[in-house]
Design a protein around this motif. Structure first.
Motif, PDB file in Angstrom:
ATOM      1  N   ARG A   1      -5.359   1.276 -15.316  1.00 15.83           N
ATOM      2  CA  ARG A   1      -6.267   2.339 -14.834  1.00 15.83           C
ATOM      3  C   ARG A   1      -7.289   1.611 -14.062  1.00 15.83           C
ATOM      4  O   ARG A   1      -7.778   2.317 -13.074  1.00 15.83           O
TER       5      ARG A   1
ATOM      6  N   LYS B   1       0.953  -1.064  -0.058  1.00 20.54           N
ATOM      7  CA  LYS B   1       0.133   0.092  -0.169  1.00 20.54           C
ATOM      8  C   LYS B   1       0.840   1.255  -0.043  1.00 20.54           C
ATOM      9  O   LYS B   1       1.786   1.442   0.940  1.00 20.54           O
TER      10      LYS B   1
ATOM     11  N   LEU C   1      -6.326  -1.114 -12.346  1.00 19.67           N
ATOM     12  CA  LEU C   1      -5.711  -1.820 -11.438  1.00 19.67           C
ATOM     13  C   LEU C   1      -4.905  -0.915 -10.198  1.00 19.67           C
ATOM     14  O   LEU C   1      -4.115  -0.869  -9.772  1.00 19.67           O
ATOM     15  N   THR C   2      -5.853   0.194  -9.971  1.00 26.40           N
ATOM     16  CA  THR C   2      -5.497   1.105  -8.877  1.00 26.40           C
ATOM     17  C   THR C   2      -5.530   0.667  -7.657  1.00 26.40           C
ATOM     18  O   THR C   2      -4.807   1.194  -6.631  1.00 26.40           O
ATOM     19  N   ASN C   3      -6.352  -0.262  -7.378  1.00 20.61           N
ATOM     20  CA  ASN C   3      -6.505  -1.150  -5.946  1.00 20.61           C
ATOM     21  C   ASN C   3      -5.350  -2.191  -5.758  1.00 20.61           C
ATOM     22  O   ASN C   3      -5.308  -2.825  -6.676  1.00 20.61           O
ATOM     23  N   PRO C   4      -4.324  -2.127  -4.528  1.00 15.64           N
ATOM     24  CA  PRO C   4      -3.232  -3.115  -4.579  1.00 15.64           C
ATOM     25  C   PRO C   4      -4.195  -4.457  -4.694  1.00 15.64           C
ATOM     26  O   PRO C   4      -3.328  -5.290  -5.131  1.00 15.64           O
ATOM     27  N   ARG C   5      -5.189  -4.712  -4.175  1.00 16.21           N
ATOM     28  CA  ARG C   5      -5.741  -6.152  -4.263  1.00 16.21           C
ATOM     29  C   ARG C   5      -6.000  -6.530  -5.783  1.00 16.21           C
ATOM     30  O   ARG C   5      -5.770  -7.599  -6.054  1.00 16.21           O
ATOM     31  N   ARG C   6      -6.613  -5.757  -6.509  1.00 15.55           N
ATOM     32  CA  ARG C   6      -6.908  -5.880  -8.028  1.00 15.55           C
ATOM     33  C   ARG C   6      -5.575  -6.002  -8.699  1.00 15.55           C
ATOM     34  O   ARG C   6      -5.558  -7.183  -9.412  1.00 15.55           O
TER      35      ARG C   6
END
Length: 198
Positions: A168, A97, A170-175
């Motif tokens: 674009r 993060k 994949l802005t969330n670390p989980r994704r």
């Protein structure tokens, strides 16, 4: 080389360069994790490294496998080990993060060297020189290599752009982590033809 053979070579070069394989999957992951600009050395290493590979294979390097069959087994084992290592690197490229992606994109020399343990690259080079370099003349081999060089780079670049555009989403670390693990699994799946040939 006749016009018909040249057109068939261009179609073969495009289809084999644009379809999924280890190079393209790694470029898509690199585009998503590092962006287009930082992936340029990787793309150039593939384009120029593969062109050089076609020249050497066409010039008779493949005869090494005929004279020393064990060298094929060694290449196969090295390919599997290296692809598994690259899959691990892709799977673990997701950022913690708030930090940049861990690791670095593949360098020019790493990408060029990778062609020699890439099963799809070997299949493409062997097929291209056998089918489209009649008589194995130096001129025909050079033409085959140049056609691949001209078509391969734009084709692999498209995969980097695809990965960059996916960033674009994949802005969330989980994704991003899910994406990277998916790319790693697909890279391992690309070993299927090597491990269980038809």
């Amino acid at each position: 080389m006749t016009y018909e053979i040249l057109m068939a070579l261009i179609v073969f070069a495009f289809v084999s360069s644009i379809t999924p394989g280890p190079n393209n999957l790694m470029l898509m992951a690199s585009g998503a994790n590092f962006g287009f600009r930082r992936t340029i050395p990787h793309m150039l290493g593939i384009g120029l490294g593969f062109t050089f590979m076609v020249l050497l294979v066409g010039a008779g390097l493949v005869q090494v496998f005929d004279r020393f069959p064990v060298s094929y087994t060694v290449l196969k084992i090295a390919s599997v080990i290296y692809l598994l290592y690259l899959a691990w690197k892709i799977a673990h490229a997701a950022p913690v993060k708030g930090q940049a992606a861990s690791g670095t994109p593949m360098t020019f020399l790493q990408a060029a060297s990778f062609q020699w343990v890439n099963p799809k690259a070997w299949a493409m080079a062997l097929t291209a020189t056998a089918a489209y370099a009649p008589g194995q003349t130096l001129e025909a081999i050079i033409l085959v290599a140049l056609v691949f060089g001209a078509i391969n780079l734009p084709s692999v670049s498209a995969w980097t752009v695809l990965g960059q555009q996916m960033a674009r989403v994949l802005t969330n670390p989980r994704r991003l982590l899910i994406f990277n693990w998916t790319m790693a699994v697909l890279l391992v799946a690309s070993l299927y033809p090597v491990l269980w040939p038809q």
